[in-house]
Design an enzyme around this catalytic site. Structure first.
Site, PDB file in Angstrom:
ATOM      1  N   ASN A  38       5.659   9.506   9.653  1.00 63.71           N
ATOM      2  CA  ASN A  38       4.856   8.338  10.045  1.00 63.71           C
ATOM      3  C   ASN A  38       5.757   7.320  10.741  1.00 63.71           C
ATOM      4  O   ASN A  38       5.601   6.120  10.582  1.00 63.71           O
ATOM      5  CB  ASN A  38       4.187   7.728   8.811  1.00 63.71           C
ATOM      6  CG  ASN A  38       3.136   6.693   9.182  1.00 63.71           C
ATOM      7  OD1 ASN A  38       2.519   6.768  10.247  1.00 63.71           O
ATOM      8  ND2 ASN A  38       2.944   5.702   8.327  1.00 63.71           N
ATOM      9  N   SER A 130       3.827  -1.451  -5.386  1.00 63.06           N
ATOM     10  CA  SER A 130       2.790  -2.188  -4.666  1.00 63.06           C
ATOM     11  C   SER A 130       1.968  -3.047  -5.620  1.00 63.06           C
ATOM     12  O   SER A 130       1.740  -2.660  -6.772  1.00 63.06           O
ATOM     13  CB  SER A 130       1.856  -1.198  -3.966  1.00 63.06           C
ATOM     14  OG  SER A 130       0.701  -1.847  -3.482  1.00 63.06           O
ATOM     15  N   TYR A 154      -3.562   6.477  -4.285  1.00 61.92           N
ATOM     16  CA  TYR A 154      -2.329   5.874  -3.752  1.00 61.92           C
ATOM     17  C   TYR A 154      -1.744   4.906  -4.783  1.00 61.92           C
ATOM     18  O   TYR A 154      -0.553   4.958  -5.117  1.00 61.92           O
ATOM     19  CB  TYR A 154      -2.629   5.143  -2.437  1.00 61.92           C
ATOM     20  CG  TYR A 154      -1.593   4.118  -2.061  1.00 61.92           C
ATOM     21  CD1 TYR A 154      -0.339   4.503  -1.605  1.00 61.92           C
ATOM     22  CD2 TYR A 154      -1.854   2.740  -2.183  1.00 61.92           C
ATOM     23  CE1 TYR A 154       0.627   3.561  -1.282  1.00 61.92           C
ATOM     24  CE2 TYR A 154      -0.905   1.800  -1.866  1.00 61.92           C
ATOM     25  CZ  TYR A 154       0.339   2.212  -1.421  1.00 61.92           C
ATOM     26  OH  TYR A 154       1.292   1.272  -1.114  1.00 61.92           O
ATOM     27  N   LYS A 158       1.820   5.056  -7.158  1.00 60.82           N
ATOM     28  CA  LYS A 158       2.851   4.014  -7.336  1.00 60.82           C
ATOM     29  C   LYS A 158       3.097   3.766  -8.823  1.00 60.82           C
ATOM     30  O   LYS A 158       4.235   3.684  -9.278  1.00 60.82           O
ATOM     31  CB  LYS A 158       2.409   2.712  -6.647  1.00 60.82           C
ATOM     32  CG  LYS A 158       2.407   2.774  -5.111  1.00 60.82           C
ATOM     33  CD  LYS A 158       3.813   2.921  -4.572  1.00 60.82           C
ATOM     34  CE  LYS A 158       3.878   2.926  -3.051  1.00 60.82           C
ATOM     35  NZ  LYS A 158       5.206   3.346  -2.554  1.00 60.82           N
ATOM     36  N   LEU A 205      -5.153  -5.034   8.344  1.00 59.77           N
ATOM     37  CA  LEU A 205      -5.660  -6.159   9.125  1.00 59.77           C
ATOM     38  C   LEU A 205      -4.752  -6.569  10.300  1.00 59.77           C
ATOM     39  O   LEU A 205      -5.218  -6.672  11.439  1.00 59.77           O
ATOM     40  CB  LEU A 205      -5.870  -7.365   8.182  1.00 59.77           C
ATOM     41  CG  LEU A 205      -6.451  -8.607   8.848  1.00 59.77           C
ATOM     42  CD1 LEU A 205      -7.852  -8.317   9.389  1.00 59.77           C
ATOM     43  CD2 LEU A 205      -6.501  -9.777   7.858  1.00 59.77           C
TER      44      LEU A 205
HETATM   45  C1  UD1 Z   1      -4.063  -2.181   1.343  1.00 57.39           C
HETATM   46  C2  UD1 Z   1      -3.884  -1.595  -0.027  1.00 57.39           C
HETATM   47  C3  UD1 Z   1      -2.477  -1.807  -0.475  1.00 57.39           C
HETATM   48  C4  UD1 Z   1      -1.491  -1.328   0.552  1.00 57.39           C
HETATM   49  C5  UD1 Z   1      -1.747  -2.059   1.836  1.00 57.39           C
HETATM   50  C6  UD1 Z   1      -0.787  -1.642   2.938  1.00 57.39           C
HETATM   51  C7  UD1 Z   1      -5.516  -1.696  -1.913  1.00 57.39           C
HETATM   52  C8  UD1 Z   1      -6.490  -2.556  -2.626  1.00 57.39           C
HETATM   53  N1  UD1 Z   1      -4.861  -2.268  -0.911  1.00 57.39           N
HETATM   54  O1  UD1 Z   1      -4.021  -3.594   1.164  1.00 57.39           O
HETATM   55  O2  UD1 Z   1      -2.255  -1.112  -1.654  1.00 57.39           O
HETATM   56  O3  UD1 Z   1      -0.175  -1.544   0.108  1.00 57.39           O
HETATM   57  O4  UD1 Z   1      -3.081  -1.773   2.249  1.00 57.39           O
HETATM   58  O5  UD1 Z   1      -0.987  -0.322   3.309  1.00 57.39           O
HETATM   59  O6  UD1 Z   1      -5.361  -0.567  -2.272  1.00 57.39           O
HETATM   60  N2  UD1 Z   1      -9.746  -6.167   6.759  1.00 57.39           N
HETATM   61  C9  UD1 Z   1     -10.771  -6.377   7.664  1.00 57.39           C
HETATM   62  N3  UD1 Z   1     -10.825  -5.574   8.783  1.00 57.39           N
HETATM   63  C10 UD1 Z   1      -9.902  -4.600   9.036  1.00 57.39           C
HETATM   64  C11 UD1 Z   1      -8.849  -4.412   8.106  1.00 57.39           C
HETATM   65  C12 UD1 Z   1      -8.809  -5.213   6.972  1.00 57.39           C
HETATM   66  O7  UD1 Z   1     -11.633  -7.227   7.478  1.00 57.39           O
HETATM   67  O8  UD1 Z   1     -10.014  -3.903  10.068  1.00 57.39           O
HETATM   68  C13 UD1 Z   1      -9.648  -7.053   5.571  1.00 57.39           C
HETATM   69  C14 UD1 Z   1      -9.749  -6.314   4.245  1.00 57.39           C
HETATM   70  O9  UD1 Z   1     -11.086  -6.176   3.840  1.00 57.39           O
HETATM   71  C15 UD1 Z   1      -8.915  -7.228   3.333  1.00 57.39           C
HETATM   72  C16 UD1 Z   1      -7.852  -7.808   4.270  1.00 57.39           C
HETATM   73  O10 UD1 Z   1      -8.381  -7.651   5.589  1.00 57.39           O
HETATM   74  O11 UD1 Z   1      -9.700  -8.285   2.853  1.00 57.39           O
HETATM   75  C17 UD1 Z   1      -6.530  -7.095   4.184  1.00 57.39           C
HETATM   76  O12 UD1 Z   1      -6.726  -5.690   4.345  1.00 57.39           O
HETATM   77  P1  UD1 Z   1      -5.517  -4.676   4.557  1.00 57.39           P
HETATM   78  O13 UD1 Z   1      -4.598  -5.206   5.597  1.00 57.39           O
HETATM   79  O14 UD1 Z   1      -6.111  -3.308   4.766  1.00 57.39           O
HETATM   80  O15 UD1 Z   1      -4.713  -4.728   3.187  1.00 57.39           O
HETATM   81  P2  UD1 Z   1      -5.197  -4.503   1.681  1.00 57.39           P
HETATM   82  O16 UD1 Z   1      -6.489  -3.786   1.598  1.00 57.39           O
HETATM   83  O17 UD1 Z   1      -5.070  -5.799   0.978  1.00 57.39           O
END
Ligand code: UD1
Length: 344
Positions: A38, A130, A154, A158, A205
């Site tokens: 990756n 994590s 996942y 951890k 995000l």
């Molecule tokens: C997730 C995992 C975490 C992992 C991390 C990095 C869980 C609960 N969380 O974190 O273990 O270490 O990824 O790989 O298992 N969002 C949007 N649109 C998007 C993407 C995200 O609205 O396209 C929102 C999500 O709903 C969330 C926030 O942005 O509220 C952060 O999301 P994200 O960056 O995916 O991180 P986590 O879900 O917190």
């Protein structure tokens, strides 16, 4: 014997590459073990460009059952201060679909690494855990004594790794384990030479927003605006990857002091949460780009809010975050703008 050598598994990845640069800058000799599953070999060139020294590379998937002898032989001939262990799979959704693969890879890698450490007589490990081990059982902010309850394979991988390491430390006197529970790592090295380069459609995000800003994607899908949070969107504790990398150096330094072995566990986060919409606005301001958003349904497995209590890391490791949300956005954007297609 050179006790300034450090083994860095997953060192070509997003977080690993930042740690590699800081380790070399701090005078450590770095040996990266990575299979580029990756990540990209180009990362090694960038680490060399930034730090002036090319890290040694052992290209290997550490989950392969019979890799122990070969890797131990490749590492032989010097002493190691410690191991920083990041190699593993990390996509939550994928782990739900392929639990067997996640457990085989994430646990197999650690078990082989422990056998390798035994062979090369290395007693210190800093493990990339994590905040996901907490699940959604704790009101924010959560400290290290919070209730544990992952919600996907996942997260369990951890947690199981933390357990394996704890059992190992209990059975081997002088063996030191530091578990670092990361919150949400974002941003990039200020040079813009290394950063996050997810394969395919980003799950997370920041990389998604960055690809919208650079014109690779049309709009951000906001996963739900009906949570019980400041504006209804999910709240997370974002941490600049440079702060996170500095946290590893602080943890390694702590591991190298003689604590007689055992397990210590630290949250690495800012202690402050931001909603999805707050992040979108900050990124738009930092990049000068419009970030169109589309509110869609909640993502399965998401929680409303998680924020770190990182007081323990400050007290024991003397570490705390230095960079705010604006800096995270500026550096993440700088990386994305300079590398619109990542390392490709
Ligand atoms: C997730 C995992 C975490 C992992 C991390 C990095 C869980 C609960 N969380 O974190 O273990 O270490 O990824 O790989 O298992 N969002 C949007 N649109 C998007 C993407 C995200 O609205 O396209 C929102 C999500 O709903 C969330 C926030 O942005 O509220 C952060 O999301 P994200 O960056 O995916 O991180 P986590 O879900 O917190």
């Amino acid at each position: 014997m050179n006790a300034r050598s450090v083994i860095l598994t997953g060192g070509a990845g997003y977080i690993g590459s930042h740690i590699a640069v800081l380790l070399i800058e701090a005078g450590y000799e770095v040996v990266i073990i990575d299979d580029f599953s990756n990540s990209s070999p180009a990362v090694i060139d960038r680490i060399e460009k930034l730090s002036g020294i090319r890290p040694q590379l052992v290209e290997q998937d550490l989950s392969v059952p019979d890799c122990v002898d070969g890797v131990s032989a490749a590492l032989a001939g010097r002493g190691y201060a410690g191991v920083i262990h990041l190699a593993g799979l990390k996509a939550v959704g994928e782990s739900v679909a392929q639990p067997g693969r996640y457990y085989r890879v994430n646990l197999g890698t650690t078990l082989n690494l422990l056998s390798i450490m035994e062979k090369i007589k290395c007693n210190n490990i800093v493990f990339s855990s994590s905040a996901t081990v907490y699940g959604e059982l704790n009101p924010p902010p959560v400290d290290e004594s919070g209730k544990i309850g992952p919600t996907n394979p996942y997260g369990f991988s951890k947690l199981f790794n933390e357990q394996i390491l704890a059992d190992y430390a209990a059975a081997n006197q002088g063996f030191q384990v530091i578990n670092l529970r990361y919150f949400n790592p974002v941003g990039a090295h200020p040079s813009g030479l290394i950063g996050e380069d997810p394969k395919g459609i980003p799950n997370n995000l920041f990389p998604y927003i960055a690809q919208v800003a650079v014109g690779r994607r049309e709009a951000l899908n906001v996963f739900g605006d009906d949570y019980d949070t400041v504006d209804g969107t999910g709240v997370r504790d974002y941490i600049h990857v440079m702060d996170l990398a500095e946290g590893h150096l602080a943890a390694l330094k702590f591991a190298l002091e003689d604590h007689g072995g055992g397990v210590a566990c630290f949250n690495l986060g800012c202690g402050r949460g931001y909603s999805v919409l707050e992040v979108v606005n900050a990124f738009a301001a930092a990049s000068g780009k419009e970030i169109p958003v589309k509110v869609v349904g909640r993502r399965a497995g998401d929680i409303a809010e998680i924020v770190a209590d990182a007081a323990q890391a400050e007290k024991i490791l003397g570490w705390k975050t230095q960079r705010d949300l604006n800096q995270m956005c500026i550096d993440h954007w700088h990386w994305q703008e300079q590398n619109p297609d990542g390392f490709a």
